[in-house]
Scaffold this motif. Structure first.
Motif, PDB file in Angstrom:
ATOM      1  N   ARG A   1      -3.837  -2.198  -4.803  1.00  0.00           N
ATOM      2  CA  ARG A   1      -2.515  -1.727  -4.372  1.00  0.00           C
ATOM      3  C   ARG A   1      -1.825  -0.960  -5.501  1.00  0.00           C
ATOM      4  O   ARG A   1      -1.107   0.023  -5.239  1.00  0.00           O
ATOM      5  CB  ARG A   1      -1.665  -2.895  -3.884  1.00  0.00           C
ATOM      6  CG  ARG A   1      -2.125  -3.425  -2.522  1.00  0.00           C
ATOM      7  CD  ARG A   1      -1.163  -4.443  -1.953  1.00  0.00           C
ATOM      8  NE  ARG A   1      -1.172  -5.692  -2.697  1.00  0.00           N
ATOM      9  CZ  ARG A   1      -2.026  -6.689  -2.490  1.00  0.00           C
ATOM     10  NH1 ARG A   1      -2.955  -6.579  -1.547  1.00  0.00           N
ATOM     11  NH2 ARG A   1      -1.955  -7.798  -3.205  1.00  0.00           N
TER      12      ARG A   1
ATOM     13  N   SER B   1      -3.340   4.964   2.209  1.00  0.00           N
ATOM     14  CA  SER B   1      -4.324   4.249   3.021  1.00  0.00           C
ATOM     15  C   SER B   1      -5.505   3.849   2.147  1.00  0.00           C
ATOM     16  O   SER B   1      -6.066   4.694   1.438  1.00  0.00           O
ATOM     17  CB  SER B   1      -4.806   5.150   4.164  1.00  0.00           C
ATOM     18  OG  SER B   1      -3.726   5.541   4.981  1.00  0.00           O
TER      19      SER B   1
ATOM     20  N   ASP C   1      -0.371   5.530   9.507  1.00  0.00           N
ATOM     21  CA  ASP C   1      -0.872   4.255   8.994  1.00  0.00           C
ATOM     22  C   ASP C   1       0.270   3.244   8.889  1.00  0.00           C
ATOM     23  O   ASP C   1       1.135   3.360   8.015  1.00  0.00           O
ATOM     24  CB  ASP C   1      -1.535   4.458   7.628  1.00  0.00           C
ATOM     25  CG  ASP C   1      -2.308   3.236   7.164  1.00  0.00           C
ATOM     26  OD1 ASP C   1      -2.017   2.123   7.642  1.00  0.00           O
ATOM     27  OD2 ASP C   1      -3.208   3.400   6.312  1.00  0.00           O
ATOM     28  N   GLU C   2       0.273   2.253   9.765  1.00  0.00           N
ATOM     29  CA  GLU C   2       1.363   1.278   9.832  1.00  0.00           C
ATOM     30  C   GLU C   2       1.416   0.381   8.592  1.00  0.00           C
ATOM     31  O   GLU C   2       2.396  -0.346   8.391  1.00  0.00           O
ATOM     32  CB  GLU C   2       1.219   0.412  11.084  1.00  0.00           C
ATOM     33  CG  GLU C   2       1.396   1.172  12.395  1.00  0.00           C
ATOM     34  CD  GLU C   2       2.830   1.635  12.611  1.00  0.00           C
ATOM     35  OE1 GLU C   2       3.741   1.015  12.020  1.00  0.00           O
ATOM     36  OE2 GLU C   2       3.037   2.608  13.361  1.00  0.00           O
ATOM     37  N   ARG C   3       0.366   0.404   7.754  1.00  0.00           N
ATOM     38  CA  ARG C   3       0.391  -0.387   6.529  1.00  0.00           C
ATOM     39  C   ARG C   3       1.301   0.227   5.465  1.00  0.00           C
ATOM     40  O   ARG C   3       1.630  -0.424   4.475  1.00  0.00           O
ATOM     41  CB  ARG C   3      -1.028  -0.541   5.975  1.00  0.00           C
ATOM     42  CG  ARG C   3      -1.966  -1.354   6.850  1.00  0.00           C
ATOM     43  CD  ARG C   3      -3.409  -1.227   6.397  1.00  0.00           C
ATOM     44  NE  ARG C   3      -3.922   0.119   6.593  1.00  0.00           N
ATOM     45  CZ  ARG C   3      -5.194   0.487   6.354  1.00  0.00           C
ATOM     46  NH1 ARG C   3      -6.054  -0.406   5.891  1.00  0.00           N
ATOM     47  NH2 ARG C   3      -5.576   1.728   6.559  1.00  0.00           N
TER      48      ARG C   3
ATOM     49  N   TRP D   1       0.845  -1.200   0.000  1.00  0.00           N
ATOM     50  CA  TRP D   1       0.000   0.000   0.000  1.00  0.00           C
ATOM     51  C   TRP D   1       0.879   1.249   0.000  1.00  0.00           C
ATOM     52  O   TRP D   1       1.799   1.363   0.814  1.00  0.00           O
ATOM     53  CB  TRP D   1      -0.906   0.019   1.229  1.00  0.00           C
ATOM     54  CG  TRP D   1      -1.943  -1.059   1.250  1.00  0.00           C
ATOM     55  CD1 TRP D   1      -1.982  -2.141   2.072  1.00  0.00           C
ATOM     56  CD2 TRP D   1      -3.099  -1.154   0.415  1.00  0.00           C
ATOM     57  NE1 TRP D   1      -3.076  -2.916   1.794  1.00  0.00           N
ATOM     58  CE2 TRP D   1      -3.800  -2.331   0.787  1.00  0.00           C
ATOM     59  CE3 TRP D   1      -3.621  -0.358  -0.618  1.00  0.00           C
ATOM     60  CZ2 TRP D   1      -4.979  -2.739   0.172  1.00  0.00           C
ATOM     61  CZ3 TRP D   1      -4.799  -0.759  -1.229  1.00  0.00           C
ATOM     62  CH2 TRP D   1      -5.465  -1.934  -0.844  1.00  0.00           C
TER      63      TRP D   1
END
Length: 297
Positions: A68, A47, A175-177, A44
């Motif tokens: 993605r 977000s 956002d840790e993604r 990603w």
């Protein structure tokens, strides 16, 4: 305008505080960022909840891999919009710094100009390293034809731009993604933009309050209609057919039309604009919170 602004003690206090914060929080972006050679393309880059396709019928047909890919190119489009928006902001401030009308905020303008120039550099660096800078899409909005409101409209547009951007910065910065470099770019920008937004709100509110004493209702209404059209066009510019093409989606212009016509896009628009619209209503700049519908062009 000079006398009015200079006589506003609250505005002077805010300017002094923001100038002090800019001095205290100064950083060197050229040594702050460490740019990796590449970012993983199957991760990603934005977000998922911020993607233009999120919640739409079309978005529901995409695979995780396609989503993605969209996130990668929408991320680059978002940073490209920042590059173009910052260029407009810098042009506007440089044209007004140390003029009679803006003598009071000129000291703070120096800090904003320096910070925004650095923002433009790191957004452009991100785009050039990991993709490309998308060209600006002209909004093509006819002006309201109210010469007395030129200063107000410039700062209102800049405030709207900054507040839209900050919605994304706040979410993506934590956002840790997302890759640490993406989070850092958004975190750093949010830190500075919180000050710029505070200044912009003060300036826009003051400039409009002066206009209410000088303009009749019909011309004030025209300013409101213009700014609402600007808000709509700004959000719709996040739905870019070039992004869908680069993400490998077929018929990118059809995709854009489908997204703009989807009810989920209206909810997306309200979410992105909520803070700006609430401010405009609270300051009596807008009579209501209605925004014109999307135009699938």
């Amino acid at each position: 305008m000079t006398t009015d602004l200079a006589a506003d003690e609250r505005f002077k206090t805010v300017l002094d505080r923001l100038t002090g914060l800019s001095q205290r929080d100064y950083y060197n972006p050229y040594s702050l960022f460490e740019w990796p050679e590449s970012l993983p393309e199957d991760a990603w880059w934005m977000s998922p909840e911020l993607l233009s396709v999120h919640g739409t019928g079309y978005g529901g047909t995409l695979t995780g891999e396609q989503l993605r890919a969209v996130s990668r190119w929408e991320s680059l489009n978002f940073y490209s919009l920042n590059v173009h928006g910052i260029r407009e902001l810098l042009t506007a401030l440089v044209a007004r710094i140390h003029t009679e009308e803006f003598a009071l905020p000129s000291e703070y303008f120096h800090h904003v100009i320096g910070e925004e120039n650095e923002h433009m550099w790191f957004f452009a660096t991100f785009c050039r390293r990991y993709g490309r800078i998308y060209p600006v899409r002209t909004l093509g909005l006819a002006g309201p034809g109210v010469p007395e409101a030129d200063h107000f409209l410039v700062f209102a547009r800049l405030l709207i731009f900054e507040e839209i951007v900050d919605v994304f910065n706040q979410r993506m910065g934590v956002d840790e993604r997302l890759h640490p470099t993406i989070r850092q770019v958004n975190q750093v920008h949010h830190q500075d933009e919180s000050r710029h937004i505070a200044f912009g709100r003060q300036a826009v509110a003051l400039l409009h309050s002066r206009l209410r004493d000088r303009l009749d209702r019909s011309r004030l209404d025209e300013l409101e209609r213009y700014l609402k059209r600007y808000m709509r066009s700004s959000v719709d510019s996040l739905v870019n057919p070039a992004v869908f093409r680069d993400a490998g989606l077929p018929e990118p212009y059809r995709v854009r039309r489908e997204i703009l016509a989807d009810p989920a896009h209206e909810e997306y628009t309200r979410r992105v604009l909520r803070r700006s619209v609430d401010f405009m209503v609270n300051e009596q700049i807008f009579a209501d919170d209605g925004i014109p519908p999307a135009c699938a062009n």
